[in-house]
Design a protein around this motif. Structure first.
Motif, PDB file in Angstrom:
ATOM      1  N   VAL A 184       1.012  -1.269   0.029  1.00  0.00           N
ATOM      2  CA  VAL A 184      -0.174  -0.009  -0.098  1.00  0.00           C
ATOM      3  C   VAL A 184       0.747   1.176  -0.007  1.00  0.00           C
ATOM      4  N   CYS A 185       0.564   2.161  -0.942  1.00  0.00           N
ATOM      5  CA  CYS A 185       1.293   3.244  -1.013  1.00  0.00           C
ATOM      6  C   CYS A 185       0.599   4.740  -0.950  1.00  0.00           C
ATOM      7  N   GLY A 186      -0.537   4.829  -1.004  1.00  0.00           N
ATOM      8  CA  GLY A 186      -1.511   5.603  -0.814  1.00  0.00           C
ATOM      9  C   GLY A 186      -2.796   5.622  -1.118  1.00  0.00           C
ATOM     10  N   TYR A 187      -3.600   6.634  -0.983  1.00  0.00           N
ATOM     11  CA  TYR A 187      -5.236   6.352  -0.882  1.00  0.00           C
ATOM     12  C   TYR A 187      -5.869   7.572  -1.750  1.00  0.00           C
ATOM     13  N   VAL A 188      -6.996   7.470  -2.172  1.00  0.00           N
ATOM     14  CA  VAL A 188      -7.632   8.325  -3.247  1.00  0.00           C
ATOM     15  C   VAL A 188      -8.816   8.481  -2.362  1.00  0.00           C
ATOM     16  N   ASP A 189      -9.332   9.530  -1.724  1.00  0.00           N
ATOM     17  CA  ASP A 189     -10.447   9.597  -1.035  1.00  0.00           C
ATOM     18  C   ASP A 189     -11.573  10.181  -1.979  1.00  0.00           C
ATOM     19  N   LYS A 190     -12.498   9.305  -2.161  1.00  0.00           N
ATOM     20  CA  LYS A 190     -13.802   9.616  -2.642  1.00  0.00           C
ATOM     21  C   LYS A 190     -15.152   9.593  -1.931  1.00  0.00           C
ATOM     22  N   GLN A 191     -14.812  10.103  -0.559  1.00  0.00           N
ATOM     23  CA  GLN A 191     -15.925  10.512   0.276  1.00  0.00           C
ATOM     24  C   GLN A 191     -16.544   9.336   0.826  1.00  0.00           C
ATOM     25  N   SER A 192     -16.214   8.179   0.383  1.00  0.00           N
ATOM     26  CA  SER A 192     -16.795   6.794   0.619  1.00  0.00           C
ATOM     27  C   SER A 192     -15.846   5.533   0.743  1.00  0.00           C
ATOM     28  N   THR A 193     -15.989   4.743   1.750  1.00  0.00           N
ATOM     29  CA  THR A 193     -14.876   3.767   1.547  1.00  0.00           C
ATOM     30  C   THR A 193     -15.087   2.702   0.759  1.00  0.00           C
ATOM     31  N   GLU A 194     -16.495   2.764   0.251  1.00  0.00           N
ATOM     32  CA  GLU A 194     -16.707   1.666  -0.834  1.00  0.00           C
ATOM     33  C   GLU A 194     -15.776   2.352  -2.295  1.00  0.00           C
ATOM     34  N   LEU A 195     -16.108   3.452  -2.607  1.00  0.00           N
ATOM     35  CA  LEU A 195     -15.481   4.068  -3.840  1.00  0.00           C
ATOM     36  C   LEU A 195     -14.275   4.757  -3.737  1.00  0.00           C
ATOM     37  N   SER A 196     -13.717   4.781  -2.520  1.00  0.00           N
ATOM     38  CA  SER A 196     -12.332   5.317  -2.445  1.00  0.00           C
ATOM     39  C   SER A 196     -11.343   4.391  -3.078  1.00  0.00           C
ATOM     40  N   LYS A 197     -10.050   4.782  -3.504  1.00  0.00           N
ATOM     41  CA  LYS A 197      -9.077   3.821  -4.066  1.00  0.00           C
ATOM     42  C   LYS A 197      -7.968   3.840  -2.942  1.00  0.00           C
ATOM     43  N   ILE A 198      -7.361   2.394  -3.230  1.00  0.00           N
ATOM     44  CA  ILE A 198      -6.359   2.242  -2.398  1.00  0.00           C
ATOM     45  C   ILE A 198      -4.970   2.079  -3.451  1.00  0.00           C
TER      46      ILE A 198
END
Length: 146
Positions: free
Chosen positions: A124-138
């Motif tokens: 894991v090297c980052g996280y893209v927050d899309k305001q939802s744990t279902e839609l956010s990207k790891i």
């Protein structure tokens, strides 16, 4: 009943994409062409006997970084190791092309993919927050070595 992995075409991807429910809609060839245009890219496809059962697409981000963009396995052919075979072949090709690392994004709603990435040496090297744990990207990265 062996699985074979070969290079494929955009038409192969669009044909099998309708059998991959996680994609939500079949992938259009224009979308694929636009994303891959003017990039060093690889389209891999998997066949079980004469049936097209999966694909994996990636392309260069830079001279050293390769991005594993999109992939999937036909819902009737899961749990046969097809996704892993595609992953391993993509890594091998990227390494042979001189890329030193490979990047990929996934989501919490795809736990099998997350598990496969982690068990195959992706970090894991980052996280893209899309305001939802279902839609956010790891974001994941793997250093490519022999």
């Amino acid at each position: 009943m062996a699985i074979t992995i070969t290079t494929g075409t955009i038409d192969d991807v669009t044909a099998v994409s309708e059998y991959i429910p996680e994609l939500l809609t079949a992938i259009g060839s224009d979308t694929l062409r636009n994303r891959l245009e003017n990039k060093k890219a690889l389209i891999l496809v998997a066949h079980k006997e004469d049936t097209l059962v999966g694909f994996k697409i990636g392309y260069e981000l830079s001279n050293t970084q390769f991005y594993s963009w999109l992939g999937g396995v036909h819902f009737n052919y899961r749990r046969l190791g097809i996704a892993k075979k595609l992953l391993v072949q993509q890594e091998k090709w990227a390494y042979e092309q001189g890329f030193t690392n490979i990047h990929v994004k996934s989501m919490n709603r795809f736990p099998q993919m997350l598990t496969m990435l982690i068990t195959n040496g992706y970090h894991v090297c980052g996280y893209v927050d899309k305001q939802s744990t279902e839609l956010s990207k790891i974001k994941f990265v793997k250093q490519l070595t022999k």
